[in-house]
Design a protein around this motif. Structure first.
Motif, short mmCIF file in Angstrom:
data_model
loop_
_atom_site.label_atom_id
_atom_site.label_comp_id
_atom_site.label_asym_id
_atom_site.label_seq_id
_atom_site.Cartn_x
_atom_site.Cartn_y
_atom_site.Cartn_z
N ILE A 260 0.84 -1.21 0.00
CA ILE A 260 0.00 0.00 0.00
C ILE A 260 0.87 1.25 0.00
O ILE A 260 0.60 2.21 -0.73
N VAL A 261 1.92 1.23 0.83
CA VAL A 261 2.79 2.40 0.91
C VAL A 261 3.47 2.66 -0.43
O VAL A 261 3.55 3.80 -0.90
N VAL A 262 3.95 1.57 -1.06
CA VAL A 262 4.63 1.74 -2.35
C VAL A 262 3.66 2.28 -3.39
O VAL A 262 3.98 3.20 -4.15
N VAL A 263 2.43 1.73 -3.38
CA VAL A 263 1.43 2.24 -4.33
C VAL A 263 1.17 3.72 -4.07
O VAL A 263 1.10 4.53 -5.00
N SER A 264 1.07 4.08 -2.78
CA SER A 264 0.82 5.48 -2.45
C SER A 264 1.95 6.36 -2.95
O SER A 264 1.72 7.41 -3.55
N ALA A 265 3.19 5.92 -2.69
CA ALA A 265 4.33 6.72 -3.11
C ALA A 265 4.37 6.83 -4.62
O ALA A 265 4.64 7.91 -5.18
N ALA A 266 4.08 5.71 -5.29
CA ALA A 266 4.09 5.73 -6.75
C ALA A 266 3.01 6.68 -7.27
O ALA A 266 3.24 7.46 -8.19
N ALA A 267 1.85 6.61 -6.63
CA ALA A 267 0.76 7.49 -7.04
C ALA A 267 1.17 8.95 -6.91
O ALA A 267 0.87 9.78 -7.76
N LEU A 268 1.91 9.20 -5.85
CA LEU A 268 2.36 10.57 -5.60
C LEU A 268 3.31 11.03 -6.70
O LEU A 268 3.28 12.19 -7.12
N LEU A 269 4.16 10.09 -7.18
CA LEU A 269 5.12 10.43 -8.23
C LEU A 269 4.40 10.61 -9.56
O LEU A 269 4.66 11.56 -10.30
N VAL A 270 3.53 9.66 -9.88
CA VAL A 270 2.87 9.68 -11.18
C VAL A 270 1.89 10.84 -11.28
O VAL A 270 1.81 11.56 -12.26
N LYS A 271 1.15 11.02 -10.19
CA LYS A 271 0.08 12.02 -10.22
C LYS A 271 0.24 12.92 -9.01
O LYS A 271 -0.30 12.66 -7.96
N PRO A 272 1.04 13.98 -9.17
CA PRO A 272 1.35 14.81 -7.99
C PRO A 272 0.08 15.39 -7.39
O PRO A 272 -0.95 15.46 -8.04
N LEU A 273 0.22 15.84 -6.16
CA LEU A 273 -0.93 16.40 -5.45
C LEU A 273 -1.45 17.64 -6.16
O LEU A 273 -0.69 18.41 -6.73
N ASP A 274 -2.74 17.77 -6.13
CA ASP A 274 -3.40 18.90 -6.75
C ASP A 274 -3.53 20.00 -5.70
O ASP A 274 -4.45 19.98 -4.89
N MET A 275 -2.58 20.92 -5.69
CA MET A 275 -2.57 21.92 -4.63
C MET A 275 -3.59 23.03 -4.92
O MET A 275 -3.77 23.44 -6.06
N GLY A 276 -4.24 23.49 -3.89
CA GLY A 276 -5.29 24.49 -4.04
C GLY A 276 -4.77 25.91 -4.21
O GLY A 276 -3.56 26.16 -4.16
N ILE A 277 -5.69 26.81 -4.43
CA ILE A 277 -5.35 28.22 -4.65
C ILE A 277 -4.53 28.77 -3.48
O ILE A 277 -3.62 29.57 -3.65
N GLU A 278 -4.88 28.30 -2.28
CA GLU A 278 -4.21 28.82 -1.09
C GLU A 278 -2.71 28.55 -1.13
O GLU A 278 -1.94 29.25 -0.48
N PHE A 279 -2.31 27.53 -1.88
CA PHE A 279 -0.89 27.16 -1.91
C PHE A 279 -0.16 27.69 -3.13
O PHE A 279 1.01 28.01 -3.05
N VAL A 280 -0.84 27.73 -4.27
CA VAL A 280 -0.14 28.10 -5.49
C VAL A 280 -0.51 29.49 -6.01
O VAL A 280 0.09 29.98 -6.95
N GLY A 281 -1.51 30.11 -5.40
CA GLY A 281 -1.94 31.39 -5.94
C GLY A 281 -2.75 31.16 -7.20
O GLY A 281 -3.24 30.06 -7.45
N GLY A 282 -2.93 32.20 -8.01
CA GLY A 282 -3.70 32.02 -9.22
C GLY A 282 -4.18 33.34 -9.77
O GLY A 282 -3.50 34.35 -9.65
N ALA A 283 -5.37 33.30 -10.36
CA ALA A 283 -5.91 34.51 -10.97
C ALA A 283 -7.16 34.93 -10.21
O ALA A 283 -7.88 34.10 -9.68
N GLU A 284 -7.35 36.22 -10.17
CA GLU A 284 -8.54 36.74 -9.50
C GLU A 284 -9.30 37.65 -10.46
O GLU A 284 -8.71 38.47 -11.14
N TYR A 285 -10.61 37.46 -10.51
CA TYR A 285 -11.46 38.31 -11.35
C TYR A 285 -12.32 39.14 -10.43
O TYR A 285 -13.10 38.59 -9.66
N LYS A 286 -12.16 40.43 -10.54
CA LYS A 286 -12.95 41.31 -9.71
C LYS A 286 -14.07 41.86 -10.57
O LYS A 286 -13.83 42.55 -11.56
N VAL A 287 -15.29 41.50 -10.24
CA VAL A 287 -16.44 41.95 -11.02
C VAL A 287 -17.10 43.09 -10.27
O VAL A 287 -17.39 42.96 -9.09
N THR A 288 -17.29 44.19 -10.96
CA THR A 288 -17.92 45.33 -10.29
C THR A 288 -19.26 45.65 -10.94
O THR A 288 -19.59 45.11 -12.00
N SER A 289 -19.98 46.53 -10.32
CA SER A 289 -21.32 46.98 -10.74
C SER A 289 -22.21 45.83 -11.20
O SER A 289 -22.70 45.80 -12.31
#
Lengths: 591, 415
Positions: free
Chosen positions: B34-63
């Protein structure tokens, strides 16, 4: 048992009284709903605009410091992010009147400068030839060896005369408010001591004179070394600086611009009681970012509060040089926060390692407030206050998430209760009662904390609390399994309850100690959300222990007196069949 | 529940015993995979980090006219439905009286235009009312670093704490290994499921950290209790530890059920009813991690402690004594059958279906003393074989029966 007279009934009554009191406090507070966090209710969004074009590193650093400021207690879960190349966005739960808004936008910049002259003691700016300031407000000394070089004889004489004290200043200084006392003194007081010679030998500058020969203006000396520059400035601030000083009046009417490369004319702060005192300060000798830590403590051999500083980086060497040169002269340096002098201590000894302490007549509050200002005030960039916008924002999570989460949690807890009832029968009632009491105590604590400490509940927080209640049930399971094990060994229920308690208690205390350890360490070290998590974890662990000791155990002990339980009624959960044994002892047994 | 209760009793007195310690390589292998599969999964398909970690784009809609929470929710689902990877879990909230803020992870120019279009369609604002900017992570390196330091300090302290409490550094090691096992598996499941990592996930992971250690300490406490006095309890370390695990098994099962039911309910609601949500992220981490935590305390930590301690003198001596007892038992099977007495603990009739296990675990029953049960030499109560004073072995001269053997005096040493 260790305690001979264990009175479960009394413990239960006292415990319930405490719970009732906590709800009484909640009723006094007047709110029956906890404050919801950013994700559930929205809050206030502050956009701060940096002056000029800061490097991204500086901007990140500033965001980090603001984050520490607004999340210092870690229960509010505010969010801080950079935007673009010059904006910092702070999102805070609650409306715009929240005190955190002010805290976030306080664009504090901290610097250390030397005091050339002040309105208390004009020094080179006035007509007298005494550059020595009465250093009676506070003094600084090495934290490890009090006064190795700064022996009493080399100290400024006014101090000795003012406080009649031979030992170096670990003890309280005579006055918290230097202004009133010092300004009453004429500048030609006997305190103007023969320290001038010491100063001039320590500094490589020209002669210590107050003549306005030329105006070096913004840099007092040609030297690159900030320490030498600051020392030289004290002796000879230059004409422009003196003129600026003399034309300045305190309290200041407009904002003071704190430019690190230039001398600074400014006032004290109202909190310190010297808003009317003006100072002429050298260009910044040490940047606030060099300050590693600042804490308000009471030293072990003393009764008064001090503020401990730890200066690292380049500032360490500068600080050492300054202290070496200034310890004999009684000159002061100033801690300048946002252009205001928040403290102006002198040196009591040479400080080679950057570890110093500011002593003075601090109260607990004033020491802590100074430490906080020092610690969190060190922003590397300044912000344009006019461009700061404060807006209200809505929730980031859809409205149905809160209800869905709470419904799921309640359904889950009901399932847990059903399971406990099925498995533990009569004892299951104890589990359910304990869980309900745990829930009630947790809720009252959350209400109290949201009133007093600004605790807000986010959706993860609510989920965490539901899970914590589930983990709380583990203590009871450990305890009941122990009781059953003891009964399998042939003890009667009443004996088993006490014997099982002894063992279960040790197990639970050890296991909960690990949780508490995690909570405390993470609370101290971590920032932001993790801090909030640690707070919730510590709270729920303490509640777990309290319920276990003061509710579950007494309750089981009381129940053990009823025949229903100690005779092993079929529904009690302690009958022979449930234990898997042929018969149970109803009396006695080896404890 | 009757059966389960009976199982509890059988596990407690050792009638039924699952060989957790003996089959350690099986558990290690399962966990390893299980651990090896988990580690392999981590290598093959890295974690999908959220906006809080990677930043991103912001759209400010007014009026925006007709701004209410319903419109905000509409914008959120519309942006999520664009099918752009980075916009799967947008953060959308109202801003003031007539503004909306939409935050997504870093996007390309085309994607950015598409998102802006979507927002425009839902809200019905003009082109110039949408201003995209870049936003940095709110979970910057600084916070990560500080949290990392906190974690490291905590782990060091926990190692010291377990060491001090159990007086056994090997238990600290086993506890930490079990912890690492749980955390790796949880992270692996995250990578596999493709759920986004948010700060909520981090708190979930930390909860697991606490729970895993908590559970391990509870199990170890029983292990220590059972192995406190090996000589007196006439057993080996491995057997005592195995009995301890069996005795806490009912507790572990109950605790896991009680802790997992609410989390499962939240996970169900979060994943099935709400779709993408913070709840789902948190509940998944908790569910997997807590299950792994309960598992690893029993299947990994305890066998590991037994293995680590296998070389210690006390443990070896206990093994030796056990071997000697086995030998004695084979020599005379009936020597240790207890006779009936009034305060004897009740046990099942021989011939029960679990009778076979009796032979495997003759000495691991607590309060079922094998020899003390009767005073030696009591007349008329069956054959009494007094304990041998020295080694015995089958003797040819006595028709193959056990006979005391005696070394020649020169080899016996001086007494």
């Amino acid at each position: 048992m260790a305690r001979k007279a264990f009175r479960p009934g009394r413990t239960l009554v006292v415990f319930f009284l405490v719970v009732v009191i906590s709800y009484g406090l909640v009723a006094l507070g007047g709110t029956w709903k906890p404050e919801l966090g950013l994700d559930l209710k929205g809050g206030t969004r502050i956009t701060m605009t940096a002056n000029g074009s800061p490097t991204s590193q500086n901007l990140d650093e500033a965001a980090g410091i603001i984050d520490q400021r607004v999340n210092a207690r870690g229960v509010t879960e505010a969010e801080v992010a950079t935007q673009g190349s010059k904006y910092i966005i702070v999102e805070i739960p609650g409306d715009t009147s929240n005190s955190l808004v002010e805290l976030a936008t306080r664009t504090a910049q901290l610097r250390f400068r030397t005091v050339a002259c002040s309105s208390l003691d004009p020094g080179p700016c006035g007509t007298t030839s005494s550059p020595v300031l009465p250093s009676d407000s506070s003094s600084i000394l090495p934290s490890e060896q009090p006064s190795t070089s700064g022996s009493p004889s080399s100290k400024p004489s006014d101090k000795a005369s003012g406080s009649a004290k031979n030992r170096p200043a670990v003890l309280a200084k005579p006055s918290a408010k230097p202004t009133q006392k010092a300004s009453a003194k004429p500048t030609k007081s006997p305190s103007a001591s023969p320290t001038q010679t010491g100063s001039s030998t320590a500094t490589p500058s020209e002669t210590p004179s107050s003549t306005a020969t030329e105006a070096p203006g913004d840099s007092g000396a040609a030297s690159d070394d900030p320490a030498q520059m600051a020392l030289a400035f004290m002796d000879d601030p230059g004409k422009a600086a003196i003129e600026a000083f003399n034309s300045f009046t305190c309290p200041a009417k407009e904002d003071i611009v704190d430019n690190p490369d230039k001398f600074l004319v400014t006032c004290g702060t109202e909190e310190e009681g010297d808003a009317n005192v003006k100072y002429l300060l050298s260009p910044a000798a040490i940047e606030g970012t060099d300050l590693k830590s600042a804490d308000a403590v009471v030293p072990s051999q003393s009764v008064s509060w001090i503020v401990q500083l730890n200066i690292g980086g380049e500032g360490k060497q500068v600080f050492a040089d300054l202290s070496r040169a200034m310890v004999t002269t009684g000159q002061q340096f100033a801690v300048v926060l946002d252009g205001r002098v928040i403290s102006h201590p002198g040196f009591d000894g040479v400080i080679p390692n950057g570890e110093a302490q500011i002593s003075g007549n601090f109260t607990k509050t004033s020491a802590q407030s100074l430490a906080t200002s020092l610690k969190f005030g060190a922003l590397p960039i300044s912000f344009d206050e006019k461009a700061t916008s404060v807006e209200e924002i809505g929730a980031t999570l859809a409205g149905d998430q809160l209800t869905a989460g709470i419904t799921a949690g309640i359904v889950g807890l009901i399932l847990v209760m059903i399971y406990c009832l099925l498995y533990y029968r009569g004892l299951g009632v104890v589990v359910i009662a304990s869980l309900i009491v745990a829930g009630a105590v947790t809720y009252s604590m959350v209400l109290l904390l949201s009133k007093t400490a600004g605790f807000t509940l986010t959706l993860p927080g609510i989920a965490g609390l539901i899970v914590a209640v589930g983990i709380t049930a583990d203590s009871f399971i450990v305890y009941f399994e122990r009781i059953r094990d003891e009964m399998r060994d042939g003890k009667s229920m009443r004996v088993a309850v006490q014997a099982g308690w002894k063992r279960a208690r040790n197990t639970c205390v050890a296991a909960d100690a690990v949780s508490l350890l995690a909570a405390i360490v993470l609370y101290i070290f971590a920032a932001g959300v993790v801090k909030g998590f640690a707070f919730a974890l510590g709270l729920s662990t303490l509640i777990d222990l309290a319920i276990f000791f003061w509710f579950t155990h007494p309750l089981v002990t009381v129940l053990g007196r009823y025949k229903f339980f100690n005779r092993g009624h079929k529904l009690s959960g302690l009958d022979a069949e449930a234990l898997g044994v042929k018969r149970i002892n109803t009396v006695g047994g080896r404890a | 529940m009757g059966k389960f209760s009976r199982l509890g009793n059988d596990l407690y007195n050792g009638h039924k015993s699952i060989d957790f310690v003996g089959r350690k390589w099986l558990w290690y292998a399962i966990s390893g995979v299980i651990v090896v599969v988990s580690a392999a999964a981590l290598l093959v398909k890295p974690l999908d980090m959220g906006i809080e970690f990677v930043g991103g784009a912001e759209y400010k809609v007014t009026s925006v006219s007709n701004l209410d929470q319903g419109l905000v929710d509409d914008v959120r689902s519309a942006v999520a439905d664009t099918g752009i990877d980075a916009a799967q879990q947008p953060v959308v909230n109202s801003n003031g009286d007539s503004g909306i803020i939409v935050q997504v992870k870093p996007v390309t120019t085309d994607e950015s235009a598409e998102i802006a279009d979507t927002i425009q369609q839902v809200t019905g604002v003009a082109d110039e009312d949408i201003s995209p900017t870049e936003i940095g992570p709110s979970w910057g390196k600084e916070i990560a670093k500080r949290s990392g330091i906190g974690l490291a300090v905590f782990l060091v302290l926990v190692v010291l704490f377990i060491w001090a409490y159990f007086r056994e550094w090997k238990m600290s090691v086993a506890g930490i290994v079990a912890l690492a096992h749980d955390v790796v598996i949880t992270i692996g499941v995250y990578a596999l499921s493709g759920f986004e990592v948010t700060p909520a996930t981090v708190t979930g992971l930390l909860t697991i950290l606490g729970f895993s250690l908590y559970d391990t300490v509870v199990v170890f406490d029983k292990v220590r209790e059972n192995t406190k006095n090996l000589r007196e309890s006439r057993t080996t370390y491995a057997k005592a530890a195995n009995l301890a695990v069996n005795q806490t098994l009912v507790r572990s099962i109950n605790t896991s059920i009680v802790a997992l039911i609410p989390v499962g309910a939240i996970l169900y609601v979060g994943a099935v009813q709400l779709g993408a949500s913070t709840l789902k992220d948190l509940a998944l981490a908790l569910f997997v991690g807590m299950a792994a935590g309960a598992y690893s305390s029993i299947f990994i930590a305890t066998p590991l402690v037994v293995q680590l301690k296998a070389g210690e003198t006390d443990v070896l001596q206990a093994e030796k004594r056990e071997k000697a007892r086995q030998k004695k038992l084979e020599a005379d099977r009936y020597a240790s059958v207890p006779t009936f007495s009034e305060d004897m603990p009740i046990r099942d009739e021989p011939g029960d279906d679990d009778f076979d296990e009796l032979d495997d675990e003759p000495v691991s029953r607590p309060a079922a003393p094998t020899q003390e049960a009767r005073a030696p030499g009591e007349p008329g109560r069956g054959r009494v074989a007094p304990p041998a004073h020295g080694p015995v072995r089958p003797s040819g001269a006595a028709g193959g029966r056990q006979q005391p053997t005696r070394q020649p005096r020169s080899k016996r040493g001086k007494k």
